[in-house]
Motif scaffolding. Structure first.
Motif, short mmCIF file in Angstrom:
data_model
loop_
_atom_site.label_atom_id
_atom_site.label_comp_id
_atom_site.label_asym_id
_atom_site.label_seq_id
_atom_site.Cartn_x
_atom_site.Cartn_y
_atom_site.Cartn_z
N ALA A 87 -8.23 -13.48 1.16
CA ALA A 87 -8.67 -13.34 -0.17
C ALA A 87 -8.43 -11.71 -0.74
CB ALA A 87 -10.14 -13.27 -0.62
N GLY A 88 -8.36 -10.90 0.44
CA GLY A 88 -8.17 -9.40 -0.02
C GLY A 88 -8.18 -8.61 1.24
N VAL A 89 -8.13 -7.41 1.23
CA VAL A 89 -8.04 -6.41 2.34
C VAL A 89 -8.88 -5.25 2.21
CG1 VAL A 89 -6.71 -4.92 3.65
CG2 VAL A 89 -5.72 -7.06 2.80
N VAL A 90 -9.59 -4.70 3.00
CA VAL A 90 -10.41 -3.62 2.86
C VAL A 90 -9.90 -2.94 3.99
CG1 VAL A 90 -12.72 -2.55 3.25
CG2 VAL A 90 -12.69 -4.79 2.11
N ILE A 91 -9.91 -1.31 3.56
CA ILE A 91 -9.30 -0.44 4.33
C ILE A 91 -10.34 0.71 4.48
CG2 ILE A 91 -7.56 1.46 4.92
CD1 ILE A 91 -5.72 -0.41 2.74
N THR A 92 -11.15 1.01 5.66
CA THR A 92 -11.78 2.15 5.93
C THR A 92 -11.01 3.35 6.27
OG1 THR A 92 -12.00 1.71 8.26
CG2 THR A 92 -13.60 0.66 6.79
N HIS A 93 -11.34 4.36 5.39
CA HIS A 93 -10.38 5.64 5.36
C HIS A 93 -11.28 6.80 5.13
CE1 HIS A 93 -7.08 8.07 3.98
NE2 HIS A 93 -6.33 7.15 4.10
N GLY A 94 -10.65 7.98 5.39
CA GLY A 94 -11.15 9.24 5.47
C GLY A 94 -11.25 9.62 3.82
N THR A 95 -12.21 10.46 3.46
CA THR A 95 -12.14 10.79 1.99
C THR A 95 -10.99 12.03 1.63
OG1 THR A 95 -13.99 12.45 2.34
CG2 THR A 95 -14.60 10.52 1.89
N ASP A 96 -10.81 12.82 2.57
CA ASP A 96 -9.71 13.99 2.33
C ASP A 96 -8.50 13.72 1.67
OD1 ASP A 96 -11.52 15.68 3.01
OD2 ASP A 96 -10.70 16.29 4.84
N THR A 97 -7.91 12.37 2.16
CA THR A 97 -6.51 11.87 1.50
C THR A 97 -6.52 10.59 1.08
OG1 THR A 97 -5.76 11.46 4.03
CG2 THR A 97 -5.11 13.55 3.23
N LEU A 98 -7.74 10.28 0.79
CA LEU A 98 -7.88 8.76 0.19
C LEU A 98 -7.11 8.70 -1.10
CD1 LEU A 98 -10.83 6.49 0.35
CD2 LEU A 98 -9.83 6.98 -2.01
N GLU A 99 -7.06 9.56 -1.95
CA GLU A 99 -6.27 9.09 -3.22
C GLU A 99 -5.01 9.26 -2.93
OE1 GLU A 99 -6.07 13.36 -5.66
OE2 GLU A 99 -8.04 13.25 -4.33
N GLU A 100 -4.38 9.83 -2.11
CA GLU A 100 -2.95 9.82 -1.98
C GLU A 100 -2.52 8.60 -1.29
OE1 GLU A 100 -1.42 13.89 0.03
OE2 GLU A 100 -4.11 14.03 -0.20
#
Length: 313
Positions: A87-100
């Motif tokens: 149905a979809g994908v979730v990615i756990t990530h750090g906040t510092d470069t998440l927007e990039e």
């Protein structure tokens, strides 16, 4: 209504959400990327029994995110969304470069299914960790049939990939969407839509994911300010930079000394874009040198967009 019977692929890349500290009271003196994504999911009781598939793709502090991880992540996401049972994908990530990372994935893939980045401002060991709720909200968005494309879900808000930005250094609601505002709110596991769901075509560089990251165009950011000098630009040009994003003052204005250096760089084949070092608002109007505006993109996001534009050239 959610796709509760379809699989959500959860991809871990590290970050504060997977970080640990010696004390539950410590929100800043932690070590990022210490526990795996399966452990993160196990700490969210509301996700028990849901059809989740786990992939630990990387384990990095997002300040150290690199193009190798981006490439592997884009390929993994592309493979996941191509599967009919997902149905979809979730990615756990750090906040510092998440927007990039969010804009990179949207621009390269423009996925027809939801790809949801989530993160945390506090480590997993914090007394009031924000990661578990963010992860639960991200899974809810990824399971929503009407969602598509790349979004970020943090502090109960859904942000479009083109708009999301980190706007505070430590608050749990550190992210916003600038003038556009969030796309939706997640309330008790349900979405309340605030504006049309963002759409956007891919940039046409997906096939270039076959390139080794060392072959990707080199783009850097230079900042205009009082006393700006030409030397940094000149050094970057000598070193072989392909593109420069200038984080200008106000509405993208540039110190005359820096503008002269950028003009010389353009004459040597370097592409120049204008952004603003202000936290809000687009860069409006034309520049006499013809340097394009990066619109409402932050300088960091504009750097990614320019790199992708050069990959198309």
């Amino acid at each position: 209504m959610q796709n509760r019977h379809k699989t959500i692929v959860v991809i871990g890349t590290g970050g504060t959400i997977a970080g640990t500290a010696a004390s539950a009271a410590d929100h800043t003196g932690y070590t990022a990327a210490q526990i795996n994504v399966a452990q993160l999911l196990a700490a969210v009781p509301t996700l028990s029994g849901q059809p989740l598939e786990v992939l630990q793709l990387a384990q990095v502090d997002s300040k150290d995110m690199d193009f190798g991880v981006w490439r592997a992540l884009a390929l993994a996401v592309d493979q996941a969304v191509a599967r009919p049972e997902v149905a979809g994908v979730v990615i756990t990530h750090g906040t510092d470069t998440l927007e990039e990372t969010a804009w990179f994935l949207q621009a390269v893939l423009a996925p027809a299914k939801p790809v949801v980045l989530t993160a945390a401002m506090r480590p997993s060991t914090a007394l009031s960790a924000d990661g578990p709720q963010n992860l639960a909200d991200a899974v809810a968005v990824a399971a929503w049939p009407q969602a598509r494309g790349v979004v970020a879900v943090l502090a109960g808000r859904v942000h479009g990939a083109a708009d999301v930005r980190k706007a505070h250094t430590y608050r749990v609601d550190a992210f916003d969407s600038g003038d556009a505002g969030p796309v939706a709110l997640v309330e008790e596991g349900r979405l309340r839509i605030l504006r049309p769901w963002p759409q956007g075509p891919a940039t046409g560089v997906q096939s270039l994911l076959a390139l080794e990251p060392t072959a990707w165009p080199w783009v850097e950011i230079v900042t205009s300010g009082a006393g700006a000098q030409a030397r940094a630009v000149q050094a970057l040009v000598r070193a072989g930079v392909r593109g420069l994003v200038v984080a200008g003052t106000g509405n993208g204005t540039i110190h005359s000394a820096l503008e002269s250096a950028l003009t010389e760089a353009q004459g040597q084949g370097v592409t120049v874009w204008r952004a603003s070092r202000c936290g809000m608002g687009p860069v409006l109007g034309d520049h006499p040198r013809g340097w394009p505006s990066a619109g409402s993109f932050t300088p960091a996001k504009a750097r990614v967009a320019l790199m992708l534009e050069l990959m198309r050239a």
